[in-house]
Design an enzyme around this catalytic site. Structure first.
Site, PDB file in Angstrom:
ATOM      1  N   ASP A   1      -6.468 -27.453 -25.299  1.00  0.00           N
ATOM      2  CA  ASP A   1      -5.380 -27.865 -24.404  1.00  0.00           C
ATOM      3  C   ASP A   1      -4.308 -26.777 -24.325  1.00  0.00           C
ATOM      4  OD1 ASP A   1      -6.544 -30.303 -23.914  1.00  0.00           O
ATOM      5  OD2 ASP A   1      -5.394 -31.374 -25.442  1.00  0.00           O
TER       6      ASP A   1
ATOM      7  N   ARG B   1       8.281 -37.585 -26.653  1.00  0.00           N
ATOM      8  CA  ARG B   1       7.617 -37.030 -27.851  1.00  0.00           C
ATOM      9  C   ARG B   1       8.464 -35.991 -28.586  1.00  0.00           C
ATOM     10  NH1 ARG B   1       1.221 -36.412 -26.165  1.00  0.00           N
ATOM     11  NH2 ARG B   1       1.004 -38.508 -25.356  1.00  0.00           N
TER      12      ARG B   1
END
Ligand SMILES: *[C@@H]1O[C@H](CO)[C@@H](O)[C@H](O)[C@H]1NC(C)=O
Length: 390
Positions: free
Chosen positions: A189, A269
């Site tokens: 990612d 987050r």
């Protein structure tokens, strides 16, 4: 705290006093920590006051706190000093002088610095070997525009003073890895820094922004990590601690998040945590969109003396928990001495404390939330001029 811990702390303190007395007979400690009117946190205070820091760069390794502990395994007589002179990248056959050569081809402990300012566009993810320190102090180094950093099954790693941004996902490939071994990688990612089964990692004074996935992922059994003095900005998903809901090894994960600056324009987050334990202390939260701290699968968070500045409009609540975790007991989020501005609120699970139980190498004094602004003022990669302090 055991009496041993107290003795250890006292010893250290006495030693520190002695060192200050030795090097600065005329200045008090209080003055030392406020050079040029700058209030320094415990990590910075350990080296930034010293104008001669360049002469002994590895001294930085003694300055870490939190779950990474002191990084003294990274230094010593057998340490190799390596200088990056060439911003190019060859993932399978790294050339001497490149960052990848320093991070993979040297079998001993290595301390990597940069000869000049540079922008490094990595062709593939950079796998970093155990016992590696990457030290960007004094240079303006950007890792940007393609692949970024990956710490895979490695330990004792310091990353300090880098700008990492515009990281893109990578197709499966093979790259040179630790110990001169070629490693096949699956899809990676687009994170700035990704830890996979890594331990004892210290990420300090980096500036991270605008990556395609997140800025920092700590996954698959990674633990003993300190994330300090970093500046995270312009990002949807900032920091993920814990791989996925089914990955139980992350139960042992312990991460310290201290003196970081989150924002502007961070959405969620900061961190999001699964399974493990995070001590989140003395950070500056300059707004959020969805939430600041969230989690699932029995995460434990001690939020201590942070400054949460809610956005002017939108969500004022700091925390978020995943739908199924509403039941008490499974989700432990504690707020201690936090400070809230613009109507910010923090929903605690129940009253409690959840001490981090730091060892003498890890422990530090958490400052009052009132000091968070000055203590995080220098978060991110520092600007150090050739002749003076950072
Ligand atoms: C610290 O120790 C207490 C008491 O043993 C324990 O309940 C708690 O879970 C520990 N904290 C962490 C982070 O492991």
């Amino acid at each position: 705290m055991t009496s041993q811990t107290i003795n250890g702390t006292l010893c250290r303190f006495t030693l520190l006093l002695f060192m200050f007395a030795l090097f600065a007979p005329s200045a008090s400690i209080a003055k030392k920590t406020k050079i040029f009117g700058l209030e320094m946190n415990v990590i910075d205070r350990c080296w930034r006051w010293n104008p001669e820091w360049r002469r002994n760069r590895p001294q930085l390794a003694t300055c870490s706190v939190g779950f990474a502990g002191k990084m003294t395994n990274n230094i010593g007589r057998d340490l190799v000093h390596y200088k990056v002179t060439d911003p190019s990248d060859n993932p399978l056959d790294p050339k001497p002088g490149t960052l990848r050569y320093g991070a993979t081809m040297i079998k001993q402990k290595v301390w990597i610095t940069f000869k000049k300012d540079m922008k490094i566009k990595l062709e593939k993810p950079l796998l970093i070997s155990s016992f590696t320190a990457i030290d960007g102090r004094g240079t303006n180094v950007h890792i940007a525009g393609n692949a970024c950093l990956l710490i895979f099954k490695a330990t004792n790693i310091i990353i300090h003073g880098l700008h990492i941004h515009h990281c893109h996902p990578q197709e499966p490939s093979s790259v040179m890895g630790p110990e001169q071994q070629v490693i096949p990688l699956g899809h990676v990612d687009g994170d700035a820094i990704r830890l996979v089964t890594a331990s004892k990692v210290w990420l300090d004074h980096n500036t991270l922004y605008e990556c395609q996935d997140g800025l920092l992922d700590v996954t698959r059994g990674s633990t003993d990590v300190t994330v300090s003095n970093n500046w995270f900005r312009e990002q949807d998903k900032v920091m993920l601690l814990g791989h996925d809901d089914g990955y139980l090894r992350d139960k042992n994960m312990k991460v310290t998040v201290v003196y970081n600056h989150f924002g502007p324009n961070c959405n969620q987050r900061m961190p999001r945590i699964r399974h493990g334990y995070a001590h989140v202390a003395n950070n500056l939260y300059q707004g959020w969109m969805q939430y600041a701290i969230g989690g699932s699968e029995c995460p434990k968070v001690k939020s201590e003396a942070n400054l949460f500045i809610a956005p002017k409009s939108g969500k004022k609540e700091v925390t978020w928990r995943k739908g199924n975790d509403q039941n008490e007991g499974s989700w432990k989020f504690y707020s201690v001495r936090d400070s809230f501005e613009n109507g910010a609120s923090f929903t605690q699970s129940e009253l409690g404390r959840l001490k981090p139980n730091y060892t003498t190498d890890q422990i530090f004094e958490v400052a009052d939330a009132k000091s968070v602004r000055p203590l995080t003022k220098a978060a991110g990669a520092l600007k150090c001029t050739k002749t003076s302090r950072c």
